[in-house]
Design a protein around this motif. Structure first.
Motif, PDB file in Angstrom:
ATOM      1  N   SER A  35       0.825  -1.208   0.000  1.00 42.75           N
ATOM      2  CA  SER A  35       0.000   0.000   0.000  1.00 42.75           C
ATOM      3  C   SER A  35       0.859   1.257   0.000  1.00 42.75           C
ATOM      4  CB  SER A  35      -0.912   0.001   1.227  1.00 42.75           C
ATOM      5  OG  SER A  35      -1.605   1.220   1.341  1.00 42.75           O
ATOM      6  N   ALA A  36       0.511   2.199  -0.883  1.00 41.23           N
ATOM      7  CA  ALA A  36       1.268   3.443  -0.976  1.00 41.23           C
ATOM      8  C   ALA A  36       0.910   4.404   0.145  1.00 41.23           C
ATOM      9  CB  ALA A  36       1.025   4.098  -2.336  1.00 41.23           C
ATOM     10  N   GLU A  37      -0.373   4.408   0.541  1.00 40.29           N
ATOM     11  CA  GLU A  37      -0.816   5.298   1.607  1.00 40.29           C
ATOM     12  C   GLU A  37      -2.166   4.832   2.134  1.00 40.29           C
ATOM     13  OE1 GLU A  37      -1.419   9.223   0.159  1.00 40.29           O
ATOM     14  OE2 GLU A  37      -2.581   8.583  -1.587  1.00 40.29           O
ATOM     15  N   PRO A  38      -2.488   5.172   3.375  1.00 38.12           N
ATOM     16  CA  PRO A  38      -3.787   4.773   3.945  1.00 38.12           C
ATOM     17  C   PRO A  38      -4.943   5.500   3.259  1.00 38.12           C
ATOM     18  CG  PRO A  38      -2.216   5.428   5.664  1.00 38.12           C
ATOM     19  CD  PRO A  38      -1.639   5.863   4.363  1.00 38.12           C
ATOM     20  N   VAL A  39      -6.106   4.866   3.291  1.00 38.87           N
ATOM     21  CA  VAL A  39      -7.342   5.523   2.860  1.00 38.87           C
ATOM     22  C   VAL A  39      -8.021   6.041   4.127  1.00 38.87           C
ATOM     23  CG1 VAL A  39      -9.584   5.252   1.748  1.00 38.87           C
ATOM     24  CG2 VAL A  39      -7.584   4.029   0.855  1.00 38.87           C
ATOM     25  N   LYS A  40      -8.163   7.335   4.230  1.00 39.00           N
ATOM     26  CA  LYS A  40      -8.634   7.971   5.445  1.00 39.00           C
ATOM     27  C   LYS A  40     -10.027   7.485   5.848  1.00 39.00           C
ATOM     28  CE  LYS A  40      -8.421  12.559   7.573  1.00 39.00           C
ATOM     29  NZ  LYS A  40      -8.236  14.010   7.312  1.00 39.00           N
ATOM     30  N   PHE A  41     -10.178   7.144   7.125  1.00 43.35           N
ATOM     31  CA  PHE A  41     -11.437   6.724   7.744  1.00 43.35           C
ATOM     32  C   PHE A  41     -11.957   5.376   7.240  1.00 43.35           C
ATOM     33  CE2 PHE A  41     -11.922  11.518   7.613  1.00 43.35           C
ATOM     34  CZ  PHE A  41     -11.493  11.705   8.916  1.00 43.35           C
ATOM     35  N   GLU A  42     -11.152   4.624   6.505  1.00 44.75           N
ATOM     36  CA  GLU A  42     -11.625   3.355   5.947  1.00 44.75           C
ATOM     37  C   GLU A  42     -10.776   2.191   6.448  1.00 44.75           C
ATOM     38  OE1 GLU A  42     -14.249   2.758   4.289  1.00 44.75           O
ATOM     39  OE2 GLU A  42     -14.886   4.705   3.520  1.00 44.75           O
ATOM     40  N   HIS A  43     -11.355   1.342   7.286  1.00 40.66           N
ATOM     41  CA  HIS A  43     -10.649   0.160   7.786  1.00 40.66           C
ATOM     42  C   HIS A  43     -10.310  -0.798   6.659  1.00 40.66           C
ATOM     43  CE1 HIS A  43     -10.416  -3.975   9.389  1.00 40.66           C
ATOM     44  NE2 HIS A  43      -9.858  -3.397  10.446  1.00 40.66           N
ATOM     45  N   MET A  56      -8.118  -1.721  -6.014  1.00 42.97           N
ATOM     46  CA  MET A  56      -8.190  -1.730  -4.562  1.00 42.97           C
ATOM     47  C   MET A  56      -7.016  -0.949  -4.001  1.00 42.97           C
ATOM     48  SD  MET A  56      -9.158  -5.722  -3.813  1.00 42.97           S
ATOM     49  CE  MET A  56     -10.880  -6.181  -3.566  1.00 42.97           C
ATOM     50  N   ARG A  57      -7.304  -0.083  -3.038  1.00 38.74           N
ATOM     51  CA  ARG A  57      -6.239   0.683  -2.381  1.00 38.74           C
ATOM     52  C   ARG A  57      -6.231   0.397  -0.892  1.00 38.74           C
ATOM     53  NH1 ARG A  57      -5.716   6.085  -2.028  1.00 38.74           N
ATOM     54  NH2 ARG A  57      -7.955   6.531  -2.090  1.00 38.74           N
ATOM     55  N   ASP A  58      -5.049   0.138  -0.367  1.00 31.35           N
ATOM     56  CA  ASP A  58      -4.845  -0.033   1.071  1.00 31.35           C
ATOM     57  C   ASP A  58      -5.745  -1.126   1.644  1.00 31.35           C
ATOM     58  OD1 ASP A  58      -3.492   0.740   3.459  1.00 31.35           O
ATOM     59  OD2 ASP A  58      -5.286   1.829   4.106  1.00 31.35           O
ATOM     60  N   VAL A  59      -5.789  -2.278   0.968  1.00 34.39           N
ATOM     61  CA  VAL A  59      -6.627  -3.388   1.419  1.00 34.39           C
ATOM     62  C   VAL A  59      -5.785  -4.495   2.045  1.00 34.39           C
ATOM     63  CG1 VAL A  59      -8.440  -2.949  -0.277  1.00 34.39           C
ATOM     64  CG2 VAL A  59      -6.575  -4.520  -0.858  1.00 34.39           C
ATOM     65  N   THR A  60      -6.410  -5.262   2.899  1.00 36.20           N
ATOM     66  CA  THR A  60      -5.755  -6.429   3.496  1.00 36.20           C
ATOM     67  C   THR A  60      -6.175  -7.685   2.735  1.00 36.20           C
ATOM     68  OG1 THR A  60      -7.570  -6.859   5.036  1.00 36.20           O
ATOM     69  CG2 THR A  60      -5.843  -5.325   5.768  1.00 36.20           C
ATOM     70  N   ILE A  61      -5.527  -8.797   3.045  1.00 35.45           N
ATOM     71  CA  ILE A  61      -5.948 -10.069   2.458  1.00 35.45           C
ATOM     72  C   ILE A  61      -7.382 -10.365   2.883  1.00 35.45           C
ATOM     73  CG2 ILE A  61      -5.464 -12.545   2.297  1.00 35.45           C
ATOM     74  CD1 ILE A  61      -2.545 -11.922   2.995  1.00 35.45           C
ATOM     75  N   LEU A  82      -3.715 -12.076   7.801  1.00 29.36           N
ATOM     76  CA  LEU A  82      -4.893 -11.640   7.052  1.00 29.36           C
ATOM     77  C   LEU A  82      -5.101 -10.131   7.126  1.00 29.36           C
ATOM     78  CD1 LEU A  82      -7.526 -14.398   7.992  1.00 29.36           C
ATOM     79  CD2 LEU A  82      -6.223 -14.191   5.864  1.00 29.36           C
ATOM     80  N   THR A  83      -4.639  -9.527   8.209  1.00 34.36           N
ATOM     81  CA  THR A  83      -4.868  -8.085   8.389  1.00 34.36           C
ATOM     82  C   THR A  83      -3.583  -7.279   8.606  1.00 34.36           C
ATOM     83  OG1 THR A  83      -5.250  -8.476  10.764  1.00 34.36           O
ATOM     84  CG2 THR A  83      -7.188  -8.415   9.335  1.00 34.36           C
ATOM     85  N   SER A  84      -2.446  -7.940   8.706  1.00 31.63           N
ATOM     86  CA  SER A  84      -1.207  -7.224   9.029  1.00 31.63           C
ATOM     87  C   SER A  84      -0.555  -6.569   7.809  1.00 31.63           C
ATOM     88  CB  SER A  84      -0.203  -8.166   9.689  1.00 31.63           C
ATOM     89  OG  SER A  84       0.169  -9.210   8.793  1.00 31.63           O
ATOM     90  N   GLU A  85      -0.816  -7.091   6.621  1.00 29.43           N
ATOM     91  CA  GLU A  85      -0.217  -6.552   5.405  1.00 29.43           C
ATOM     92  C   GLU A  85      -1.274  -5.827   4.582  1.00 29.43           C
ATOM     93  OE1 GLU A  85       3.127  -6.958   4.729  1.00 29.43           O
ATOM     94  OE2 GLU A  85       3.235  -7.935   6.697  1.00 29.43           O
ATOM     95  N   ARG A  86      -0.902  -4.665   4.033  1.00 29.64           N
ATOM     96  CA  ARG A  86      -1.841  -3.897   3.213  1.00 29.64           C
ATOM     97  C   ARG A  86      -1.288  -3.718   1.794  1.00 29.64           C
ATOM     98  NH1 ARG A  86      -6.242  -1.480   5.232  1.00 29.64           N
ATOM     99  NH2 ARG A  86      -6.637  -1.859   7.434  1.00 29.64           N
ATOM    100  N   TYR A  87      -2.211  -3.785   0.824  1.00 32.06           N
ATOM    101  CA  TYR A  87      -1.794  -3.797  -0.576  1.00 32.06           C
ATOM    102  C   TYR A  87      -2.617  -2.822  -1.423  1.00 32.06           C
ATOM    103  CZ  TYR A  87       0.288  -8.302   0.755  1.00 32.06           C
ATOM    104  OH  TYR A  87       1.011  -9.295   1.369  1.00 32.06           O
TER     105      TYR A  87
END
Length: 246
Positions: A35-43, A56-61, A82-87
């Protein structure tokens, strides 16, 4: 001899159709990067669909699994990976494809690039039913030409052309339990809600948040979450890895 040749021809045709069908359920090309950067307010980051393309931006498996298999967070059980890596993922098909076809392709991508393997178990879980209050729903029917859209803010959510199933899938994340649509509201809807006037102090626990959420849903949308128990299918992850190289 002719009968034998006909049988061989039918076998080869069947094999060709099967191969084409399998290829049609896979993306022609897929890019998976950190992931290049977080998507604000979106888990769950951001997922956008175009004809034959899913971005898809800043998503987990886990996000990808939920989207591909149409399941909620509480229906996926597995390791922290499942949630530690973001892509950031961009995947394209050879031709325009339906929403369901794209989800099937994502399943193939999860298996090929993340080595996903799982089995399904039925479990009784504490859950919520989303229902309409006695005063009636306060939603606006979406127009046929509206594009589905949802945007979170620090204090609420705005949704356009959203189905109630999509809404309960969204709610299941923050409430950390399965949410079942029992509103009886079909079609797509426009709505928004804001916690500001229903919250005096920031919630200190999940229970506090659930109280505020329910009061807000009732006041703003004419909807309510009712606790119940449901038997649901849970995906138990047997194996998964970080994404393989592009």
């Amino acid at each position: 001899m002719m009968r034998k040749q006909l049988l061989v021809g039918m076998f080869l045709l069947g094999a060709s159709v099967a191969a084409s069908s399998a290829a049609a359920q896979e993306f022609a090309v897929a890019s998976i990067r950190p992931s290049a950067e977080p998507v604000k307010f979106e888990h769950d980051g951001e997922t956008k669909m175009e004809p034959g393309v899913v971005r898809m931006r800043d998503v987990t498996i886990e996000t990808c699994i939920k989207w591909a298999y149409r399941v909620q967070r509480s229906q996926v059980s597995g390791p922290g990976l499942l949630t530690s890596e973001r892509y950031d993922i961009t995947a394209k098909s050879d031709a325009p494809a339906s929403d369901e076809q794209m989800r099937l392709m994502m399943r193939a991508l999860l298996k090929e690039r993340f080595n996903l393997a799982f089995h399904t178990e039925k479990k009784e879980l504490r859950s919520f039913a989303l229902i309409v209050t006695k005063g009636g729903a306060k939603l606006k029917q979406a127009t046929p030409d509206e594009v589905p859209y949802r945007q979170n803010s620090a204090m609420g959510t705005t949704a356009r052309a959203t189905t109630m199933q999509e809404f309960v899938d969204f709610l299941s994340g923050p409430v950390e339990k399965p949410v079942v649509d029992k509103t009886g509201l079909s079609g797509r809807w426009d709505f928004a809600f804001d916690f500001t006037k229903y919250m005096t102090d920031p919630p200190k626990s999940l229970d506090d948040f659930l109280v505020v959420l329910n009061i807000t849903l009732q006041g703003e949308l004419g909807l309510k979450l009712e606790p119940e128990k449901d038997v649901v299918d849970v995906m138990v992850i047997d194996h998964v890895t970080k994404a393989s190289d592009n």
